[in-house]
Motif scaffolding. Structure first.
Motif, mmCIF file in Angstrom:
data_model
loop_
_atom_site.group_PDB
_atom_site.id
_atom_site.type_symbol
_atom_site.label_atom_id
_atom_site.label_comp_id
_atom_site.label_asym_id
_atom_site.label_seq_id
_atom_site.Cartn_x
_atom_site.Cartn_y
_atom_site.Cartn_z
ATOM 1 N N TRP A 109 78.887 48.410 43.618
ATOM 2 C CA TRP A 109 78.673 49.798 43.208
ATOM 3 C C TRP A 109 79.528 50.144 41.990
ATOM 4 C CZ3 TRP A 109 81.885 54.189 43.325
ATOM 5 C CH2 TRP A 109 81.234 55.401 43.124
ATOM 6 N N ILE A 110 80.787 49.705 41.997
ATOM 7 C CA ILE A 110 81.660 49.985 40.856
ATOM 8 C C ILE A 110 81.161 49.264 39.610
ATOM 9 C CG2 ILE A 110 83.969 49.511 39.926
ATOM 10 C CD1 ILE A 110 85.133 50.310 42.568
ATOM 11 N N LEU A 111 80.667 48.038 39.748
ATOM 12 C CA LEU A 111 80.096 47.321 38.600
ATOM 13 C C LEU A 111 78.958 48.121 37.982
ATOM 14 C CD1 LEU A 111 79.283 44.942 36.764
ATOM 15 C CD2 LEU A 111 78.114 43.939 38.752
ATOM 16 N N TRP A 166 71.219 53.370 46.856
ATOM 17 C CA TRP A 166 71.498 53.039 45.461
ATOM 18 C C TRP A 166 71.302 51.542 45.205
ATOM 19 C CZ3 TRP A 166 75.333 49.459 44.751
ATOM 20 C CH2 TRP A 166 76.203 49.241 45.844
ATOM 21 N N LEU A 167 71.658 50.702 46.184
ATOM 22 C CA LEU A 167 71.485 49.260 46.024
ATOM 23 C C LEU A 167 70.013 48.879 46.099
ATOM 24 C CD1 LEU A 167 72.901 46.531 45.699
ATOM 25 C CD2 LEU A 167 73.072 46.408 48.192
ATOM 26 N N PHE A 170 68.320 49.800 42.826
ATOM 27 C CA PHE A 170 68.638 48.870 41.740
ATOM 28 C C PHE A 170 67.830 47.579 41.874
ATOM 29 C CE2 PHE A 170 71.166 45.234 40.221
ATOM 30 C CZ PHE A 170 71.271 45.562 38.877
ATOM 31 N N ILE A 171 67.740 47.042 43.104
ATOM 32 C CA ILE A 171 67.013 45.794 43.310
ATOM 33 C C ILE A 171 65.521 45.991 43.040
ATOM 34 C CG2 ILE A 171 66.353 44.086 45.048
ATOM 35 C CD1 ILE A 171 69.092 44.480 46.315
ATOM 36 N N GLU A 172 64.967 47.125 43.451
ATOM 37 C CA GLU A 172 63.542 47.379 43.228
ATOM 38 C C GLU A 172 63.206 47.536 41.755
ATOM 39 O OE1 GLU A 172 62.727 50.787 45.545
ATOM 40 O OE2 GLU A 172 62.728 49.715 47.473
ATOM 41 N N GLN A 173 64.197 47.965 40.960
ATOM 42 C CA GLN A 173 63.957 48.164 39.531
ATOM 43 C C GLN A 173 64.187 46.909 38.705
ATOM 44 O OE1 GLN A 173 66.462 51.444 38.443
ATOM 45 N NE2 GLN A 173 65.424 52.889 39.796
#
Length: 344
Positions: free
Chosen positions: A220-222, A308-309, A312-315
């Motif tokens: 998340w921080i990355l 949120w994870l 990100f993976i779906e995008q």
């Protein structure tokens, strides 16, 4: 030619902190540099074997601390006096920087094969690599190191599939921290973003889905740092929760040694039971409880859900044709084992 090779680093020009905004400094902590004996061995290394052995010792020493600013200071002091050595059986020249690259890559491969190093050493190795990148000793996209990181993440995936979440989470945390620390450097080169930053970010994100929340915080921080243009200070620090548990475990030991068994139930326990309670409550080494700290003015809180994870993976984009057949394509491939179950 010899004098030029003697002082050559991995990249041309000043260290990155001089050409882009220097990363904010972590708070002053108890720091340690290179051992005095090693400070003498480095400039005295006059052969390939001696230089390789000294570089390996530098990496080994770096695994004992989480703050490597003094290590970089000491390397800067001995670097101008280092000698370049011819490699046996070839015309290649071995310098301090090339010896450090190989030592780092070997250590990464050893971690992946042994799967027995503690978490603190994994994080220390990645932090040391990040500091070397900022000081221009190593490039963030160095091929030999990049390949070793890919191998380590492949091992993390295998461990996760086998239910061994501890080593898998350590490897993912280390890689995510490294990318978050040096991402600002890679953003200066679109090719590094395309071949290193994006694929590694995708790999660690896909691997983190079944790992503990502490590991997800590294991811998340990355992602947040990249979104906020790498602002703020990033460093490793022992969790405050560790010291709270340490204080409680100390009470157990003190009660056993000083308490009255008639008034204190803990004092009546046998010593093995007290040791088991202490081990259950508190990790033995404080560095094993290290966490990533991101200091920024308007620091957001990590969401309680993992949406949120998933977003990100779906995008993640499908694999471009330019990456087909490339070692970097697996992370973004829709048929990759890491992303195949993203829609489950």
């Amino acid at each position: 030619m010899r004098s030029r090779l003697r002082c050559r680093r991995t990249t041309i020009g000043p260290r990155h902190s001089l050409v882009i905004s220097a990363p904010e400094e972590a708070p002053v902590q108890e720091t340690h540099g290179l051992p005095e004996e090693l400070m003498k061995r480095l400039p005295a290394a006059a052969s390939e074997l001696e230089l390789r052995a000294a570089a390996a010792e530098v990496v080994s020493s770096a695994l004992t601390v989480l703050d490597h600013r003094h290590f970089i200071r000491d390397l800067d002091s001995v670097w101008p006096t280092m000698k370049a050595c011819k490699q046996l059986g070839s015309s290649e020249i071995l310098t301090l920087t090339s010896a450090l690259k190989e030592a780092l890559a070997c250590r990464l491969c050893e971690i992946a094969q042994a799967q027995s190093l503690p978490r603190r050493k994994v994080l220390a190795l990645f932090n040391f690599m990040a500091e070397l990148c900022w000081a221009n000793y190593v490039s963030p996209s160095e091929h030999v190191i990049h390949q070793a990181i890919i191998f380590l993440l492949d091992t993390a995936r295998a461990c996760s599939n086998a239910g061994q979440n501890d080593p898998a989470s350590w490897y993912v945390e280390g890689c995510a921290y490294f990318v978050a620390k040096v991402g600002e450097i890679m953003m200066l080169n679109p090719l590094e973003v395309f071949n290193v930053l994006d694929p590694l970010s995708a790999r660690v994100a896909c691997l983190a889905r079944q790992l503990p929340r502490r590991t997800m915080r590294f991811i998340w921080i990355l992602l947040q740092r990249r979104q906020r243009l790498w602002r703020g200070a990033l460093y490793l620090s022992v969790s405050s929760n560790y010291w709270q548990e340490w204080a409680r475990s100390r009470l157990v030991l003190v009660a056993h040694a000083k308490g009255d068994p008639r008034a204190c139930p803990l004092a009546a326990l046998p010593w093995p039971a007290c040791q088991a309670i202490r081990k259950f409550m508190c990790e033995r080494n404080a560095f094993d409880a290290a966490e990533v700290v991101w200091k920024i003015a308007d620091e957001p809180d990590m969401p309680f859900t993992d949406d949120w994870l998933k977003d990100f993976i779906e995008q993640l984009p499908a694999t471009p044709k330019a990456r087909e057949g490339s070692e970097c394509s697996e992370a973004n491939s829709p048929v990759s084992p890491m992303t195949a179950d993203a829609d489950d």
